[in-house]
Design a protein around this motif. Sequence first.
Motif, PDB file in Angstrom:
ATOM      1  N   ILE A 155       0.848  -1.201   0.000  1.00 46.05           N
ATOM      2  CA  ILE A 155       0.000   0.000   0.000  1.00 46.05           C
ATOM      3  C   ILE A 155       0.881   1.247   0.000  1.00 46.05           C
ATOM      4  O   ILE A 155       0.650   2.197  -0.747  1.00 46.05           O
ATOM      5  CB  ILE A 155      -0.943  -0.004   1.224  1.00 46.05           C
ATOM      6  CG1 ILE A 155      -1.954  -1.151   1.114  1.00 46.05           C
ATOM      7  CG2 ILE A 155      -1.684   1.336   1.360  1.00 46.05           C
ATOM      8  CD1 ILE A 155      -2.874  -1.299   2.321  1.00 46.05           C
ATOM      9  N   HIS A 156       1.916   1.205   0.831  1.00 44.14           N
ATOM     10  CA  HIS A 156       2.821   2.362   0.912  1.00 44.14           C
ATOM     11  C   HIS A 156       3.508   2.619  -0.439  1.00 44.14           C
ATOM     12  O   HIS A 156       3.670   3.783  -0.846  1.00 44.14           O
ATOM     13  CB  HIS A 156       3.856   2.119   2.022  1.00 44.14           C
ATOM     14  CG  HIS A 156       4.935   3.143   2.073  1.00 44.14           C
ATOM     15  ND1 HIS A 156       4.685   4.480   2.300  1.00 44.14           N
ATOM     16  CD2 HIS A 156       6.283   3.041   1.900  1.00 44.14           C
ATOM     17  CE1 HIS A 156       5.832   5.153   2.275  1.00 44.14           C
ATOM     18  NE2 HIS A 156       6.809   4.304   2.020  1.00 44.14           N
ATOM     19  N   CYS A 157       3.901   1.541  -1.137  1.00 47.39           N
ATOM     20  CA  CYS A 157       4.574   1.724  -2.440  1.00 47.39           C
ATOM     21  C   CYS A 157       3.627   2.369  -3.449  1.00 47.39           C
ATOM     22  O   CYS A 157       4.019   3.287  -4.177  1.00 47.39           O
ATOM     23  CB  CYS A 157       5.055   0.382  -2.991  1.00 47.39           C
ATOM     24  SG  CYS A 157       6.390  -0.287  -2.021  1.00 47.39           S
ATOM     25  N   LEU A 195       9.270   1.019  -6.449  1.00 50.30           N
ATOM     26  CA  LEU A 195      10.375   0.147  -6.027  1.00 50.30           C
ATOM     27  C   LEU A 195      11.135   0.679  -4.820  1.00 50.30           C
ATOM     28  O   LEU A 195      11.996  -0.022  -4.288  1.00 50.30           O
ATOM     29  CB  LEU A 195      11.381   0.007  -7.184  1.00 50.30           C
ATOM     30  CG  LEU A 195      10.939  -0.789  -8.409  1.00 50.30           C
ATOM     31  CD1 LEU A 195      11.969  -0.626  -9.523  1.00 50.30           C
ATOM     32  CD2 LEU A 195      10.783  -2.259  -8.053  1.00 50.30           C
ATOM     33  N   HIS A 196      10.837   1.912  -4.372  1.00 45.69           N
ATOM     34  CA  HIS A 196      11.785   2.590  -3.480  1.00 45.69           C
ATOM     35  C   HIS A 196      12.120   1.797  -2.212  1.00 45.69           C
ATOM     36  O   HIS A 196      13.245   1.810  -1.753  1.00 45.69           O
ATOM     37  CB  HIS A 196      11.303   4.015  -3.137  1.00 45.69           C
ATOM     38  CG  HIS A 196      10.232   4.081  -2.100  1.00 45.69           C
ATOM     39  ND1 HIS A 196       8.911   3.799  -2.372  1.00 45.69           N
ATOM     40  CD2 HIS A 196      10.276   4.377  -0.766  1.00 45.69           C
ATOM     41  CE1 HIS A 196       8.199   3.954  -1.273  1.00 45.69           C
ATOM     42  NE2 HIS A 196       9.003   4.300  -0.282  1.00 45.69           N
ATOM     43  N   ASP A 197      11.140   1.075  -1.669  1.00 47.70           N
ATOM     44  CA  ASP A 197      11.393   0.342  -0.418  1.00 47.70           C
ATOM     45  C   ASP A 197      11.562  -1.158  -0.626  1.00 47.70           C
ATOM     46  O   ASP A 197      11.416  -1.931   0.324  1.00 47.70           O
ATOM     47  CB  ASP A 197      10.232   0.589   0.567  1.00 47.70           C
ATOM     48  CG  ASP A 197      10.447   1.844   1.401  1.00 47.70           C
ATOM     49  OD1 ASP A 197      11.597   2.317   1.499  1.00 47.70           O
ATOM     50  OD2 ASP A 197       9.450   2.352   1.953  1.00 47.70           O
ATOM     51  N   ILE A 198      11.842  -1.570  -1.833  1.00 48.97           N
ATOM     52  CA  ILE A 198      11.925  -3.001  -2.137  1.00 48.97           C
ATOM     53  C   ILE A 198      12.947  -3.708  -1.229  1.00 48.97           C
ATOM     54  O   ILE A 198      12.773  -4.855  -0.838  1.00 48.97           O
ATOM     55  CB  ILE A 198      12.266  -3.189  -3.647  1.00 48.97           C
ATOM     56  CG1 ILE A 198      12.150  -4.630  -4.073  1.00 48.97           C
ATOM     57  CG2 ILE A 198      13.617  -2.657  -4.002  1.00 48.97           C
ATOM     58  CD1 ILE A 198      12.354  -4.823  -5.576  1.00 48.97           C
ATOM     59  N   ALA A 275       6.898  12.676  -1.258  1.00 45.58           N
ATOM     60  CA  ALA A 275       5.737  11.782  -1.306  1.00 45.58           C
ATOM     61  C   ALA A 275       5.859  10.661  -0.272  1.00 45.58           C
ATOM     62  O   ALA A 275       4.907  10.332   0.441  1.00 45.58           O
ATOM     63  CB  ALA A 275       5.619  11.186  -2.710  1.00 45.58           C
ATOM     64  N   ASP A 276       7.049  10.110  -0.184  1.00 45.78           N
ATOM     65  CA  ASP A 276       7.322   9.007   0.744  1.00 45.78           C
ATOM     66  C   ASP A 276       7.093   9.454   2.185  1.00 45.78           C
ATOM     67  O   ASP A 276       6.413   8.783   2.976  1.00 45.78           O
ATOM     68  CB  ASP A 276       8.774   8.557   0.533  1.00 45.78           C
ATOM     69  CG  ASP A 276       9.200   7.451   1.474  1.00 45.78           C
ATOM     70  OD1 ASP A 276       8.349   6.613   1.829  1.00 45.78           O
ATOM     71  OD2 ASP A 276      10.395   7.403   1.849  1.00 45.78           O
ATOM     72  N   MET A 277       7.637  10.627   2.528  1.00 45.16           N
ATOM     73  CA  MET A 277       7.488  11.116   3.900  1.00 45.16           C
ATOM     74  C   MET A 277       6.025  11.362   4.235  1.00 45.16           C
ATOM     75  O   MET A 277       5.548  11.004   5.317  1.00 45.16           O
ATOM     76  CB  MET A 277       8.280  12.417   4.084  1.00 45.16           C
ATOM     77  CG  MET A 277       9.758  12.156   4.317  1.00 45.16           C
ATOM     78  SD  MET A 277      10.607  13.683   4.771  1.00 45.16           S
ATOM     79  CE  MET A 277      10.010  13.944   6.428  1.00 45.16           C
TER      80      MET A 277
HETATM   81 FE   LIG Z   1       9.013   4.479   1.975  1.00 41.18          FE
END
Ligand SMILES: [Fe+2]
Length: 329
Positions: A155-157, A195-198, A275-277
């Motif tokens: 969901i976060h991705c 992919l950022h937190d893969i 966006a991530d934060m």
């Molecule tokens: Fe993240």
Amino acid sequence: MIENQYLHIPPLLLVISEQKFDFDIYLFQDNNYILYATPKNFTEEHLERLIANGIGNIYIDNKDKLTYEAFVQRNLPVILDSQNISLYEKAEILYDHSLVVVENFLNQINKDYPNSESYDKLVHIVDNIYTLFDNNQGAVQSIRNLIATNYKEYIHCINTSLYSISLLMHHHREQSDSQILRKSTVRQIGVGALLHDIGKSKIRQSILEKPGVLTPKEFEEVKKHPIHGVEMCQYMDLEQSVAQCVLFHHEKLDGSGYPTGTRNIPRHVQVITVADMFDAITCERPYRKHKVTTFDALKILSKEVERGRLDQELVASFIRMISQDAIRL
Ligand SMILES: [Fe+2]
Ligand SMILES: [Fe+2]
């Protein structure tokens, strides 16, 4: 919405009646799920009756979920282009479908490193998000109403990718000297955000799900996820700009970030960082007693600008996009 073994689906049939579907359709009537039509026996008459009755409560059997998802994937361009489906329904179909694809993708990488086929699936998602945002001014608000805030990796991705693409497009529109926003740029940022937190799949679950504050040693382990992530992407043949999203998304402009502490962060990565934060702050976590409101989350981002960690222009654009007001930092 899953109810027992049945899955509620958005009322697509109006649009796709010309298309072949390959799953059974159920209706919910008198507290029962009743088989309404199969792919073989579905006729115009079935369709007319559905329309006459308001077409709202259509279900499929969960066993047909993969078939249904493949059907949605094939038909997404038609769905997003349709005049008969509301913006909210389009956003809902796309969001639900994206969640399934990314969840499957993240489950798969526990067995196998992702390859170019996985990459193509992610590009497909990003292209469709771009289409939705590009064709509809109010799409961001529609998506905001749908975004799930219960924290799960997939969901976060998706949320980070949605916020990143919309911020990129919004910021680009706000620039007076705007050149054409290239689709390849949207793809790089959208896929980079997916992919950022893969690399978190290489971090122990006990640490990722720890309800309290991490010990310094545990935090050191978490800080390795960008490097794990880049290693995992080696078979996807990523462009450098996408790999940069994975590697640098926790870097800060004052050099206080990780894993390298660089202050020289590519602009497209900075979009993902904002966006991530925002998604990480607003999602619900067991260790958070209170839900963080959108307003408070935007204030936290503003504080990060004051500390010299985030880019002022990007955060200001993000605030305007989310609040739709001309708030100045
Ligand atoms: Fe993240
Ligand atoms: Fe991360």
